[in-house]
Design an enzyme around this catalytic site. Structure first.
Site, PDB file in Angstrom:
ATOM      1  N   LYS A   6       0.845  -1.201   0.000  1.00 54.19           N
ATOM      2  CA  LYS A   6       0.000   0.000   0.000  1.00 54.19           C
ATOM      3  C   LYS A   6       0.880   1.250   0.000  1.00 54.19           C
ATOM      4  O   LYS A   6       0.617   2.214  -0.723  1.00 54.19           O
ATOM      5  CB  LYS A   6      -0.945  -0.022   1.216  1.00 54.19           C
ATOM      6  CG  LYS A   6      -2.070  -1.033   1.037  1.00 54.19           C
ATOM      7  CD  LYS A   6      -2.910  -1.279   2.283  1.00 54.19           C
ATOM      8  CE  LYS A   6      -3.872  -2.428   2.011  1.00 54.19           C
ATOM      9  NZ  LYS A   6      -4.735  -2.782   3.149  1.00 54.19           N
ATOM     10  N   GLN A  29      -5.010  -1.442   9.267  1.00 56.15           N
ATOM     11  CA  GLN A  29      -4.906  -2.795   8.695  1.00 56.15           C
ATOM     12  C   GLN A  29      -5.552  -3.813   9.636  1.00 56.15           C
ATOM     13  O   GLN A  29      -5.301  -3.806  10.840  1.00 56.15           O
ATOM     14  CB  GLN A  29      -3.428  -3.137   8.435  1.00 56.15           C
ATOM     15  CG  GLN A  29      -3.199  -4.431   7.696  1.00 56.15           C
ATOM     16  CD  GLN A  29      -3.746  -4.433   6.264  1.00 56.15           C
ATOM     17  OE1 GLN A  29      -3.836  -3.387   5.610  1.00 56.15           O
ATOM     18  NE2 GLN A  29      -4.138  -5.586   5.768  1.00 56.15           N
ATOM     19  N   ASP A  47     -11.222   2.688   3.398  1.00 61.54           N
ATOM     20  CA  ASP A  47     -11.494   1.251   3.276  1.00 61.54           C
ATOM     21  C   ASP A  47     -12.996   0.998   3.134  1.00 61.54           C
ATOM     22  O   ASP A  47     -13.412  -0.088   2.718  1.00 61.54           O
ATOM     23  CB  ASP A  47     -10.994   0.515   4.531  1.00 61.54           C
ATOM     24  CG  ASP A  47      -9.732  -0.287   4.264  1.00 61.54           C
ATOM     25  OD1 ASP A  47      -9.512  -0.671   3.106  1.00 61.54           O
ATOM     26  OD2 ASP A  47      -8.982  -0.534   5.221  1.00 61.54           O
TER      27      ASP A  47
HETATM   28  N1  GUN Z   1      -7.066  -6.986   5.857  1.00 56.03           N
HETATM   29  C1  GUN Z   1      -7.296  -7.756   4.775  1.00 56.03           C
HETATM   30  N2  GUN Z   1      -7.759  -7.000   3.748  1.00 56.03           N
HETATM   31  C2  GUN Z   1      -7.816  -5.739   4.196  1.00 56.03           C
HETATM   32  C3  GUN Z   1      -8.196  -4.511   3.596  1.00 56.03           C
HETATM   33  O1  GUN Z   1      -8.596  -4.414   2.437  1.00 56.03           O
HETATM   34  N3  GUN Z   1      -8.088  -3.411   4.397  1.00 56.03           N
HETATM   35  C4  GUN Z   1      -7.675  -3.487   5.687  1.00 56.03           C
HETATM   36  N4  GUN Z   1      -7.636  -2.348   6.395  1.00 56.03           N
HETATM   37  N5  GUN Z   1      -7.322  -4.602   6.272  1.00 56.03           N
HETATM   38  C5  GUN Z   1      -7.389  -5.732   5.523  1.00 56.03           C
END
Ligand code: GUN
Length: 284
Positions: free
Chosen positions: A53, A97, A120
């Protein structure tokens, strides 16, 4: 004859557009778009996601603010950080996350992210808006699937869409996005009485189950579009999706591969949501 929807290629082209928009933002606002990323603990998969990311931010010209907190972090410490970022004018998006450690109340943490910074789309507010068909930031993976369908002009309106899986991150928002695009949507899950029958009715079949090669050729209608959100290992340890690709592909009009399908689109849509959030915040 089936056509592959290449997520890597589409992702590169969308990232090019985002980079141009991020540059336009910088010219107009005198600052870069900002994304705060919080990682708690040392889970290997989460570390890789977060690294990718941050790398994507660099690629498109978004400024990342990374926070690495120990597994033992206290609830109030994490809450204070999210609140601080919520008030920080340079931060347009906040991403925590997941999963968070068991002692942390994840719902409470996500609830502290202002709806306009929830890139998100996981907060109750954003999910509620999505459920009501209102403008919102939609979860990145399902949003990526919609972008893939649109990139090939695959008809959605009036079509029968079946989503296998009902997670908050993929299945539910996926079903809502398809519904908002006027599909007739069925959501299947582990208690569905006749999964094969439901899947066979799908013009668009989205597999988000988390089981290797779970969707087999006998479950797929001829000329269906099959979208594979899965990321699993097969019996030989090779990366594979929820769809038995080799046997399903010849029945499809369109199909996404694993790897190189939906996966690359998720982070791209995070960049997209961050861009949208920034432009909305600055009322551009
Ligand atoms: N954990 C697994 N996929 C994601 C996601 O798309 N965003 C976040 N914040 N955590 C995750």
């Amino acid at each position: 004859m089936y056509e592959i929807i290449d997520g890597k290629q589409l992702s590169a082209s969308v990232r090019g557009e985002i980079a141009a928009e991020a540059n336009r933002f910088k010219q107009k606002c005198g600052r870069q778009i900002g994304l705060a990323v919080i990682l708690v603990g040392e889970d290997n998969a989460s570390q890789i996601y977060v690294r990718n990311k941050i790398k994507a931010c660099e690629e498109v010209g978004i400024k990342s603010f990374a926070y690495y907190l120990p597994q033992s972090v206290a609830q109030n410490e994490l809450e204070d950080l999210v609140k601080e970022l919520a008030d920080n004018g340079e931060v347009d998006g906040i991403l925590v996350q997941l999963p968070l450690p068991a002692h942390i109340d994840a719902g409470k943490i996500l609830g502290l992210i202002p709806v306009e910074k929830d890139v998100d789309g996981f907060s109750e507010q954003n999910m509620g808006k999505l459920a009501m068909g209102e403008e919102c930031l939609a979860a990145c993976t399902p949003n990526g699937v919609m972008t893939m369908l649109k990139s090939k002009n695959i008809p959605i309106k009036g079509k029968k869409a079946v989503v296998v899986g009902r997670s908050n991150i993929v299945g539910r928002p996926m079903a809502l996005l398809l519904l908002n695009a006027d599909a007739t949507v069925t959501v299947c899950h582990s208690k569905t009485a006749d999964l094969k029958k439901e899947c066979l009715s799908a013009d668009i079949l989205v597999a988000a189950v988390g089981k290797a090669k779970f969707i087999t050729a006998d479950m797929v209608k001829v000329d269906a579009t099959v979208i594979d959100v899965g990321m699993n290992r097969d019996e030989n340890g090779k990366l594979c999706g929820d769809v038995d690709f080799e046997n399903v592909k010849d029945k499809c009009s369109y199909i996404t591969p694993v790897p190189g399908g939906v996966g690359p689109m998720t982070i791209t849509m995070l960049m997209y949501n961050t861009c949208i959030a920034a432009f909305r915040r600055e009322k551009i």
